[in-house]
Design a protein around this motif. Structure first.
Motif, PDB file in Angstrom:
ATOM      1  N   UNK A 108     -36.636 -13.634  -7.464  1.00  9.29           N
ATOM      2  CA  UNK A 108     -37.405 -12.688  -6.651  1.00  9.29           C
ATOM      3  C   UNK A 108     -36.626 -11.389  -6.523  1.00  9.29           C
ATOM      4  N   UNK A 109     -37.314 -10.316  -6.150  1.00 11.40           N
ATOM      5  CA  UNK A 109     -36.637  -9.026  -6.027  1.00 11.40           C
ATOM      6  C   UNK A 109     -35.906  -8.895  -4.702  1.00 11.40           C
ATOM      7  N   UNK A 110     -36.314  -9.665  -3.681  1.00 13.10           N
ATOM      8  CA  UNK A 110     -35.721  -9.524  -2.350  1.00 13.10           C
ATOM      9  C   UNK A 110     -35.861 -10.834  -1.567  1.00 13.10           C
ATOM     10  N   UNK A 111     -35.085 -10.970  -0.498  1.00 13.91           N
ATOM     11  CA  UNK A 111     -35.245 -12.150   0.353  1.00 13.91           C
ATOM     12  C   UNK A 111     -36.647 -12.254   0.964  1.00 13.91           C
ATOM     13  N   UNK A 112     -37.304 -11.126   1.191  1.00 16.23           N
ATOM     14  CA  UNK A 112     -38.659 -11.154   1.752  1.00 16.23           C
ATOM     15  C   UNK A 112     -39.636 -11.833   0.784  1.00 16.23           C
ATOM     16  N   UNK A 113     -39.558 -11.478  -0.499  1.00 15.34           N
ATOM     17  CA  UNK A 113     -40.451 -12.108  -1.486  1.00 15.34           C
ATOM     18  C   UNK A 113     -40.122 -13.590  -1.633  1.00 15.34           C
ATOM     19  N   UNK A 114     -38.861 -13.935  -1.504  1.00 15.87           N
ATOM     20  CA  UNK A 114     -38.449 -15.336  -1.562  1.00 15.87           C
ATOM     21  C   UNK A 114     -39.093 -16.118  -0.413  1.00 15.87           C
ATOM     22  N   UNK A 115     -39.145 -15.530   0.780  1.00 14.28           N
ATOM     23  CA  UNK A 115     -39.768 -16.177   1.935  1.00 14.28           C
ATOM     24  C   UNK A 115     -41.287 -16.271   1.799  1.00 14.28           C
ATOM     25  N   UNK A 116     -41.898 -15.256   1.197  1.00 14.27           N
ATOM     26  CA  UNK A 116     -43.344 -15.304   0.950  1.00 14.27           C
ATOM     27  C   UNK A 116     -43.661 -16.495   0.053  1.00 14.27           C
ATOM     28  N   UNK A 117     -42.868 -16.691  -0.999  1.00 19.44           N
ATOM     29  CA  UNK A 117     -43.075 -17.806  -1.906  1.00 19.44           C
ATOM     30  C   UNK A 117     -42.903 -19.143  -1.185  1.00 19.44           C
ATOM     31  N   UNK A 118     -41.872 -19.264  -0.364  1.00 20.05           N
ATOM     32  CA  UNK A 118     -41.649 -20.483   0.408  1.00 20.05           C
ATOM     33  C   UNK A 118     -42.837 -20.757   1.332  1.00 20.05           C
ATOM     34  N   UNK A 119     -43.334 -19.725   1.993  1.00 19.77           N
ATOM     35  CA  UNK A 119     -44.491 -19.876   2.873  1.00 19.77           C
ATOM     36  C   UNK A 119     -45.718 -20.369   2.130  1.00 19.77           C
ATOM     37  N   UNK A 120     -45.918 -19.890   0.909  1.00 23.84           N
ATOM     38  CA  UNK A 120     -47.067 -20.345   0.112  1.00 23.84           C
ATOM     39  C   UNK A 120     -46.932 -21.820  -0.241  1.00 23.84           C
ATOM     40  N   UNK A 121     -45.718 -22.265  -0.554  1.00 32.60           N
ATOM     41  CA  UNK A 121     -45.510 -23.684  -0.829  1.00 32.60           C
ATOM     42  C   UNK A 121     -45.780 -24.508   0.420  1.00 32.60           C
ATOM     43  N   UNK A 122     -45.266 -24.061   1.558  1.00 32.22           N
ATOM     44  CA  UNK A 122     -45.406 -24.837   2.786  1.00 32.22           C
ATOM     45  C   UNK A 122     -46.842 -24.919   3.289  1.00 32.22           C
ATOM     46  N   UNK A 123     -47.627 -23.876   3.080  1.00 28.76           N
ATOM     47  CA  UNK A 123     -49.016 -23.919   3.553  1.00 28.76           C
ATOM     48  C   UNK A 123     -49.945 -24.601   2.555  1.00 28.76           C
ATOM     49  N   UNK A 124     -49.439 -24.935   1.377  1.00 29.38           N
ATOM     50  CA  UNK A 124     -50.242 -25.659   0.398  1.00 29.38           C
ATOM     51  C   UNK A 124     -51.007 -24.770  -0.564  1.00 29.38           C
TER      52      UNK A 124
END
Length: 90
Positions: free
Chosen positions: A38-54
């Motif tokens: 990812x380009x930044x920690x923010x994009x990394x967290x967005x990706x994690x959130x997408x995994x967690x919400x299904x």
């Protein structure tokens, strides 16, 4: 950290033209970018959130309906893994 040559960076999955899978901005190579790919920690967290919400799903076998479950229940609770009835296991 010692400098790495281009071949080492490619083996590590850090190509020069890597783009962030979330925002499509340029993502720096791994030694310079701890959030890679990812380009930044923010994009990394967005990706994690997408995994967690299904939002991301890995395809699997179809889920059986409640009618299928009831039919199995009436036939002695067949075990789907080995074909034995629960009574045989006891």
């Amino acid at each position: 950290m010692p400098a790495m040559d281009a071949a080492t960076l490619r083996r590590m999955g850090a190509s020069a033209g890597a783009t962030c899978p979330i925002c499509r901005k340029s993502a720096g190579p791994r030694p310079e970018n701890p959030a890679f790919p990812f380009c930044s920690p923010q994009c990394k967290l967005v990706d994690l959130g997408r995994w967690l919400e299904g939002s991301y799903r890995v395809p699997g076998p179809p889920v059986s309906s409640s009618a299928d479950s009831e039919a199995l229940e009436s036939r002695g609770r067949m075990d789907a893994l080995d074909g034995k009835t629960q009574e045989e296991d006891e």
